[in-house]
Design a protein around this motif. Structure first.
Motif, PDB file in Angstrom:
ATOM      1  N   CYS A   1       0.608  -1.179  -0.077  1.00 31.57           N
ATOM      2  CA  CYS A   1      -0.041  -0.087  -0.065  1.00 31.57           C
ATOM      3  C   CYS A   1       0.838   1.230  -0.047  1.00 31.57           C
ATOM      4  O   CYS A   1       0.577   2.194  -0.581  1.00 31.57           O
ATOM      5  N   ALA A   2       1.961   1.259   0.824  1.00 33.17           N
ATOM      6  CA  ALA A   2       2.651   2.392   0.828  1.00 33.17           C
ATOM      7  C   ALA A   2       3.429   2.491  -0.399  1.00 33.17           C
ATOM      8  O   ALA A   2       3.708   3.806  -1.031  1.00 33.17           O
ATOM      9  N   LEU A   3       3.696   1.590  -1.373  1.00 29.95           N
ATOM     10  CA  LEU A   3       4.272   1.606  -2.503  1.00 29.95           C
ATOM     11  C   LEU A   3       3.388   2.330  -3.719  1.00 29.95           C
ATOM     12  O   LEU A   3       3.667   3.011  -4.452  1.00 29.95           O
ATOM     13  N   ILE A   4       2.227   1.952  -3.559  1.00 33.63           N
ATOM     14  CA  ILE A   4       0.900   2.431  -4.336  1.00 33.63           C
ATOM     15  C   ILE A   4       0.905   3.785  -3.968  1.00 33.63           C
ATOM     16  O   ILE A   4       0.885   4.554  -4.994  1.00 33.63           O
ATOM     17  N   PHE A   5       0.716   4.210  -2.689  1.00 33.07           N
ATOM     18  CA  PHE A   5       0.512   5.702  -2.609  1.00 33.07           C
ATOM     19  C   PHE A   5       1.873   6.607  -3.018  1.00 33.07           C
ATOM     20  O   PHE A   5       1.639   7.562  -3.425  1.00 33.07           O
TER      21      PHE A   5
END
Length: 56
Positions: free
Chosen positions: A13-17
Motif C-alpha cells: 500500500c505504501a508503494l502504491i501511495f
C-alpha cells in the motif's frame, strides 16, 4: 493500536501511495491513505487489538 494486517500489505500500500504521489495524483493518494487508516482503525476496533498495555 497494533497493526491489524500483515506488514507486507502495508508495504504494498505504501508503494502504491508513493507511486500515485509521483504520478501527479497527490490528492488521490491522500484520500486513499485516509481511507486505509479508517479501515485499519475500524478492523482494529472490531477485532479488539489495541496495544501492549491492555494485553497483560
Amino acid at each position: 493500536m497494533k497493526p491489524t494486517f500483515h506488514p507486507a500489505i502495508h508495504c504494498v500500500c505504501a508503494l502504491i501511495f508513493i507511486g500515485l504521489l509521483f504520478a501527479g495524483q497527490g490528492r488521490l493518494a491522500g484520500v486513499l491513505y485516509l481511507m486505509w487508516i479508517a479501515v485499519e482503525i475500524f478492523v482494529s476496533a472490531v477485532r479488539g487489538k489495541h496495544g501492549n498495555d491492555t494485553e497483560r
